[in-house]
Design a protein around this motif. Structure first.
Motif, mmCIF file in Angstrom:
data_model
loop_
_atom_site.group_PDB
_atom_site.id
_atom_site.type_symbol
_atom_site.label_atom_id
_atom_site.label_comp_id
_atom_site.label_asym_id
_atom_site.label_seq_id
_atom_site.Cartn_x
_atom_site.Cartn_y
_atom_site.Cartn_z
ATOM 1 N N LEU A 4 0.828 -1.202 0.000
ATOM 2 C CA LEU A 4 0.000 0.000 0.000
ATOM 3 C C LEU A 4 0.864 1.253 0.000
ATOM 4 O O LEU A 4 0.630 2.193 -0.759
ATOM 5 C CB LEU A 4 -0.931 0.005 1.223
ATOM 6 N N VAL A 5 1.871 1.275 0.868
ATOM 7 C CA VAL A 5 2.763 2.431 0.951
ATOM 8 C C VAL A 5 3.517 2.616 -0.354
ATOM 9 O O VAL A 5 3.708 3.740 -0.836
ATOM 10 C CB VAL A 5 3.732 2.282 2.137
ATOM 11 N N ALA A 6 3.954 1.504 -0.946
ATOM 12 C CA ALA A 6 4.685 1.583 -2.213
ATOM 13 C C ALA A 6 3.831 2.204 -3.305
ATOM 14 O O ALA A 6 4.352 2.863 -4.215
ATOM 15 C CB ALA A 6 5.148 0.190 -2.633
ATOM 16 N N ARG A 7 2.506 2.020 -3.207
ATOM 17 C CA ARG A 7 1.595 2.619 -4.188
ATOM 18 C C ARG A 7 1.204 4.043 -3.801
ATOM 19 O O ARG A 7 0.371 4.664 -4.460
ATOM 20 C CB ARG A 7 0.329 1.763 -4.325
ATOM 21 N N GLY A 8 1.776 4.543 -2.715
ATOM 22 C CA GLY A 8 1.474 5.901 -2.284
ATOM 23 C C GLY A 8 0.202 6.021 -1.481
ATOM 24 O O GLY A 8 -0.313 7.119 -1.289
ATOM 25 N N GLN A 9 -0.328 4.896 -0.986
ATOM 26 C CA GLN A 9 -1.556 4.924 -0.185
ATOM 27 C C GLN A 9 -1.186 4.849 1.288
ATOM 28 O O GLN A 9 -0.762 3.805 1.776
ATOM 29 C CB GLN A 9 -2.476 3.758 -0.560
ATOM 30 N N TYR A 10 -1.359 5.956 1.982
ATOM 31 C CA TYR A 10 -0.962 6.034 3.385
ATOM 32 C C TYR A 10 -2.145 5.898 4.330
ATOM 33 O O TYR A 10 -2.013 6.122 5.522
ATOM 34 C CB TYR A 10 -0.235 7.355 3.647
ATOM 35 N N HIS A 11 -3.287 5.525 3.821
ATOM 36 C CA HIS A 11 -4.473 5.372 4.657
ATOM 37 C C HIS A 11 -5.168 4.065 4.298
ATOM 38 O O HIS A 11 -5.054 3.568 3.172
ATOM 39 C CB HIS A 11 -5.425 6.545 4.441
ATOM 40 N N PHE A 12 -5.903 3.512 5.250
ATOM 41 C CA PHE A 12 -6.603 2.258 5.000
ATOM 42 C C PHE A 12 -7.659 2.062 6.078
ATOM 43 O O PHE A 12 -7.620 2.704 7.140
ATOM 44 C CB PHE A 12 -5.626 1.078 4.984
ATOM 45 N N THR A 13 -8.601 1.176 5.804
ATOM 46 C CA THR A 13 -9.595 0.797 6.798
ATOM 47 C C THR A 13 -9.200 -0.556 7.387
ATOM 48 O O THR A 13 -8.342 -1.264 6.841
ATOM 49 C CB THR A 13 -10.994 0.692 6.176
ATOM 50 N N SER A 14 -9.845 -0.913 8.482
ATOM 51 C CA SER A 14 -9.549 -2.221 9.070
ATOM 52 C C SER A 14 -9.902 -3.340 8.090
ATOM 53 O O SER A 14 -9.219 -4.370 8.038
ATOM 54 C CB SER A 14 -10.316 -2.386 10.388
ATOM 55 N N ALA A 64 -2.671 16.604 9.272
ATOM 56 C CA ALA A 64 -4.100 16.546 8.940
ATOM 57 C C ALA A 64 -4.371 16.678 7.449
ATOM 58 O O ALA A 64 -5.259 16.005 6.909
ATOM 59 C CB ALA A 64 -4.848 17.631 9.708
ATOM 60 N N ASP A 65 -3.621 17.543 6.768
ATOM 61 C CA ASP A 65 -3.908 17.757 5.350
ATOM 62 C C ASP A 65 -3.635 16.519 4.515
ATOM 63 O O ASP A 65 -4.125 16.408 3.387
ATOM 64 C CB ASP A 65 -3.103 18.946 4.810
ATOM 65 N N GLN A 66 -2.880 15.551 5.072
ATOM 66 C CA GLN A 66 -2.554 14.346 4.326
ATOM 67 C C GLN A 66 -3.561 13.214 4.535
ATOM 68 O O GLN A 66 -3.522 12.223 3.814
ATOM 69 C CB GLN A 66 -1.144 13.876 4.687
ATOM 70 N N PHE A 67 -4.460 13.353 5.523
ATOM 71 C CA PHE A 67 -5.468 12.297 5.678
ATOM 72 C C PHE A 67 -6.908 12.792 5.599
ATOM 73 O O PHE A 67 -7.820 11.996 5.358
ATOM 74 C CB PHE A 67 -5.258 11.501 6.973
ATOM 75 N N ILE A 68 -7.138 14.087 5.775
ATOM 76 C CA ILE A 68 -8.517 14.586 5.741
ATOM 77 C C ILE A 68 -9.204 14.300 4.399
ATOM 78 O O ILE A 68 -10.361 13.843 4.377
ATOM 79 C CB ILE A 68 -8.561 16.087 6.089
ATOM 80 N N PRO A 69 -8.566 14.540 3.241
ATOM 81 C CA PRO A 69 -9.269 14.239 1.985
ATOM 82 C C PRO A 69 -9.700 12.776 1.893
ATOM 83 O O PRO A 69 -10.828 12.475 1.474
ATOM 84 C CB PRO A 69 -8.238 14.596 0.910
#
Length: 254
Positions: A4-14, A64-69
């Motif tokens: 996920l991180v390698a794809r630039g996705q720094y957020h996820f759900t359980s 915050a600006d990196q996860f709010i969207p």
């Protein structure tokens, strides 16, 4: 997770993590607990998680600006960054806010994630507010336009540091204000906001940016209003142009 991180996705759900690991709910919770204990993940909202890179471990969360969207998209909640946080995006840089301010159509409790704090402001006619889509480290974020920001700062003066601070920010933002866009922005809010905004722009020497707004006020403002509506101070000045009682002495914050 590294994928996920390698794809630039720094957020996820359980659920994302459970599906990625192919394990049970219990095993997923255990994995999250281990990662949280090491400071590698944090949870700004129930069921929503972020990876915390080493450079942000000291604050215990992504900024915050990196996860709010992503959070707003995951919850299906329209939003925009507003007030002091929007003013910072538009160049009022030395008025650094202590919290990240997000405007929604309704109320929502604040988010505290590590030392990151996000507060929410409920605004009527939020869908009518002009926004800019700006780039950030992990994508884009919606921020109120400079004209809408000026209007909101005045409309929510108690959430924006008070009249002295708002006047200082308007002085900084005024160079980028477009008179027509400012007048257009005023249509999304009470005429009282326009009366206060116009007076303050005059006060900080940016009256030329408020010429069209003045026409709007003189056509539509039926009554005089106070600069500070909840303050019973004596009237310092009466403005016929803006149909406003200035019931405070302003000391512009530099």
């Amino acid at each position: 997770m590294n994928d996920l991180v390698a794809r630039g996705q720094y957020h996820f759900t359980s659920k994302d993590l459970r599906d990625a690991l192919g394990v049970s709910n219990v095993a997923t919770r255990q994995a999250l607990s281990r990662l949280a204990a090491k400071g590698e993940v944090a949870s700004p909202a129930r069921g929503f998680y972020v990876f915390v890179p080493p450079e942000y471990r000291r604050i215990g969360c992504l900024p915050a600006d990196q996860f709010i969207p992503a959070l707003m998209a995951e919850r299906g909640t329209p939003y925009y960054v507003g007030l002091l946080s929007a003013a910072q995006y538009h160049g009022a840089a030395h008025h650094r806010p202590q919290e990240f301010q997000v405007v929604l159509a309704g109320n929502r409790p604040p988010i505290v994630c590590g030392s990151v704090r996000v507060t929410f402001v409920a605004r009527k006619r939020m869908a009518d507010v002009a926004v800019d889509r700006l780039n950030n480290e992990h994508g884009t974020i919606l921020v109120s336009s400079v004209e809408a920001t000026a209007l909101d700062l005045v409309g929510y003066m108690h959430r924006s540091g008070g009249v002295d601070r708002v006047a200082g920010m308007l002085a900084e933002l005024s160079e980028d204000l477009d008179p027509q866009k400012l007048c257009d922005a005023s249509e999304s809010a009470s005429i009282l906001w326009s009366q206060r905004l116009g007076y303050l722009l005059d006060f900080v020497g940016a009256g030329d940016k408020a010429a069209l707004l003045k026409d709007h006020v003189q056509r539509n403002a039926k009554n005089y209003t106070k600069l500070l509506p909840y303050v019973n101070g004596s009237v310092v000045q009466r403005s016929k142009d803006w149909r406003l009682y200035a019931n405070a002495t302003i000391e512009v914050e530099a």
